[in-house]
Design a protein around this motif. Structure first.
Motif, mmCIF file in Angstrom:
data_model
loop_
_atom_site.group_PDB
_atom_site.id
_atom_site.type_symbol
_atom_site.label_atom_id
_atom_site.label_comp_id
_atom_site.label_asym_id
_atom_site.label_seq_id
_atom_site.Cartn_x
_atom_site.Cartn_y
_atom_site.Cartn_z
ATOM 1 N N ILE A 228 0.838 -1.215 0.000
ATOM 2 C CA ILE A 228 0.000 0.000 0.000
ATOM 3 C C ILE A 228 0.864 1.254 0.000
ATOM 4 O O ILE A 228 0.598 2.205 -0.753
ATOM 5 N N ILE A 229 1.925 1.267 0.819
ATOM 6 C CA ILE A 229 2.819 2.424 0.872
ATOM 7 C C ILE A 229 3.497 2.629 -0.485
ATOM 8 O O ILE A 229 3.629 3.758 -0.981
ATOM 9 N N ALA A 230 3.926 1.534 -1.119
ATOM 10 C CA ALA A 230 4.584 1.619 -2.423
ATOM 11 C C ALA A 230 3.635 2.176 -3.476
ATOM 12 O O ALA A 230 4.017 3.014 -4.309
ATOM 13 N N LEU A 231 2.388 1.726 -3.438
ATOM 14 C CA LEU A 231 1.393 2.216 -4.403
ATOM 15 C C LEU A 231 1.042 3.681 -4.145
ATOM 16 O O LEU A 231 0.802 4.440 -5.081
ATOM 17 N N ILE A 232 1.020 4.076 -2.873
ATOM 18 C CA ILE A 232 0.779 5.493 -2.544
ATOM 19 C C ILE A 232 1.881 6.357 -3.150
ATOM 20 O O ILE A 232 1.623 7.429 -3.701
ATOM 21 N N ALA A 233 3.124 5.883 -3.065
ATOM 22 C CA ALA A 233 4.269 6.635 -3.590
ATOM 23 C C ALA A 233 4.198 6.808 -5.099
ATOM 24 O O ALA A 233 4.654 7.818 -5.640
ATOM 25 N N THR A 234 3.613 5.830 -5.801
ATOM 26 C CA THR A 234 3.519 5.925 -7.267
ATOM 27 C C THR A 234 2.459 6.924 -7.706
ATOM 28 O O THR A 234 2.495 7.424 -8.824
ATOM 29 N N GLU A 235 1.472 7.195 -6.832
ATOM 30 C CA GLU A 235 0.359 8.114 -7.117
ATOM 31 C C GLU A 235 -0.496 7.636 -8.293
ATOM 32 O O GLU A 235 -1.206 8.434 -8.901
ATOM 33 N N LYS A 236 -0.443 6.342 -8.600
ATOM 34 C CA LYS A 236 -1.255 5.788 -9.695
ATOM 35 C C LYS A 236 -2.696 5.584 -9.250
ATOM 36 O O LYS A 236 -3.630 5.686 -10.044
ATOM 37 N N ILE A 237 -2.857 5.247 -7.979
ATOM 38 C CA ILE A 237 -4.180 5.040 -7.399
ATOM 39 C C ILE A 237 -4.323 5.993 -6.220
ATOM 40 O O ILE A 237 -3.377 6.201 -5.455
ATOM 41 N N HIS A 238 -5.510 6.576 -6.064
ATOM 42 C CA HIS A 238 -5.720 7.534 -4.985
ATOM 43 C C HIS A 238 -5.430 6.876 -3.643
ATOM 44 O O HIS A 238 -5.843 5.750 -3.367
ATOM 45 N N ARG A 239 -4.722 7.598 -2.774
ATOM 46 C CA ARG A 239 -4.291 7.022 -1.503
ATOM 47 C C ARG A 239 -5.465 6.629 -0.607
ATOM 48 O O ARG A 239 -5.363 5.694 0.193
#
Length: 423
Positions: free
Chosen positions: A15-26
């Motif tokens: 989840i933290i990694a995906l938040i960093a990519t900003e591809k999906i809303h946090r």
């Protein structure tokens, strides 16, 4: 370590990694993680509700509603125009004044709300003076995160620390504020040299006269609400300073302020409540439940023991490690999820008999200053860069990194010396 614990760690990292990519809303990611933990049975419904820090949510909602009412008075636009005229429309003075305004408002309100209010007015003044607004926006991002560090309500990490570690409002002013003042002075000096060619000199007199012709009183949309707002802001600061003495949680004061302003402000209630950043509120809810999963599976206790063993239980060494760790992680990620994860670790360390007082301040200064490291380090960064991008002046990740990261390192180094002196 159990299979459930390993699953929670993997879920949190993903989840933290995906938040960093900003591809999906946090917010989507945080709520998805919370739902996964509930459906899998790792966290029960009661445990999920218990993991949510309602005091933090109360402070955020209360202050957001309060500002939503106050902004209809024109108070913030009044301050911006007044500052520009006091600066005699000089580009460098305007930059300094707006940095100070942003820092102060970020301390009294919160940094996200502040940049939403100051950003558009900054662009208007820069357009009149025919100046590139990007340097002004960058200085305001830096100032918002530094200024927000000074008080309990200025930055979400501090709100969480104050609530979960039971730290009074006054303590933030006593410990964090002096460091903030020193860092702000140093940063202003750095910007004096950094933006010397871009900002100092070269502005045509006609453009400056146009700014001086502006009248801040014209920005007052509702004089009665303007006066009420000024009085209420003063009362809120006093109430926060005394909340520990009065035995009141900070959320009670924030929600009471919101209720009073809705009552005396006579604005559209539905519109003001709609202005609350509900995605941020739900992001916090999901995040608290995910961190709750780390707690119930024993991950937090394990990490606490690991840190104690690595530092030999030395409080000062642990303080320095947490300061720099908080700063680096908060720069790479958003500082909110990092702080949500690390607070229970320190509480677990406290349960072993360790004096964790210096650690709270290391996390506060590290996480808040660390938010300046990258464009995704704090919510205010994302918001103000979005305003700049919409106006046709993009702030890229790399361009910001060249300025923000070195300044973050400088501010954290100052904070380290400061903490070593006082502790």
């Amino acid at each position: 370590m159990s299979g459930q614990a390993i699953f929670c760690i993997c879920l949190f990292v993903v989840i933290i990694a995906l938040i960093a990519t900003e591809k999906i809303h946090r917010t989507v990611l945080a709520l998805s993680g919370a739902v996964i933990l509930l459906i899998s049975g790792i966290v029960s419904f009661d445990e999920a509700i218990g993991a949510i820090d309602w005091n933090t949510l109360g402070v955020l909602c209360g202050m957001m509603i309060f500002v939503a009412v106050v902004k209809h008075s024109g108070l913030f636009q009044y301050i911006a125009i007044k500052a520009a005229r006091l600066a005699k429309a000089d580009p460098w003075r305007i930059m300094v004044y707006f940095m100070i305004i942003t820092a102060v408002l970020s301390a009294v309100l919160d940094n996200v709300t502040t940049v939403l209010l100051v950003g558009p007015m900054t662009f208007t003044i820069c357009r009149i003076l025919h100046l590139n607004p990007v340097p002004y926006f960058i200085t305001q991002i830096i100032a918002s995160n530094i200024g927000g560090t000074a008080t309990l309500i200025g930055d979400p990490p501090n709100i969480m620390l104050g609530s979960m570690a039971d730290i009074p409002f006054a303590d933030f002013l006593i410990v964090d504020a002096p460091c903030v003042v020193v860092v702000m002075v140093v940063i202003i000096v750095v910007f004096r040299f950094l933006y010397r060619k871009q900002v100092i000199g070269g502005t045509e007199t006609a453009y400056m006269e146009e700014v001086m012709a502006l009248n801040e009183r014209d920005e007052i949309k509702d004089l009665a609400l303007f006066r009420k707002s000024v009085v209420m802001i003063g009362l809120i600061v006093v109430a926060f300073l005394l909340h520990d003495t009065l035995g009141l949680k900070s959320s009670y004061i924030a929600l009471a302020a919101a209720a009073i302003m809705l009552l005396i402000g006579r604005q559209n209630v539905e519109e003001c409540i709609f202005d609350v950043e509900w995605p941020t509120i739900w992001f916090f809810i999901g995040l608290f439940i995910i961190v709750g999963g780390l707690e119930v599976t024993g991950v937090i206790t394990f990490l606490a023991q690991l840190i104690i063993e690595a530092t030999g239980g030395n409080v000062i060494l642990t303080m320095v490690v947490l300061l720099w760790g908080s700063a680096i992680f908060s720069a790479i990620l958003d500082n909110i999820p990092f702080v949500a994860a690390v607070i229970p670790i320190v509480l677990a360390m406290e349960a072993t008999g360790m004096d964790v007082t210096p650690l709270w301040w290391a996390i506060s200064l590290g996480a808040c200053f660390g938010g300046n490291g990258t464009l995704i380090g704090a919510s205010a960064n994302v918001v103000l860069s979005g305003i700049s991008n919409r106006e046709g002046y993009p702030i890229t990740f790399v361009n910001y990194l060249k300025i923000g990261f070195p300044l973050m390192i400088l501010s954290v180094a100052i904070a380290m010396v400061y903490l070593l002196i006082i502790f």
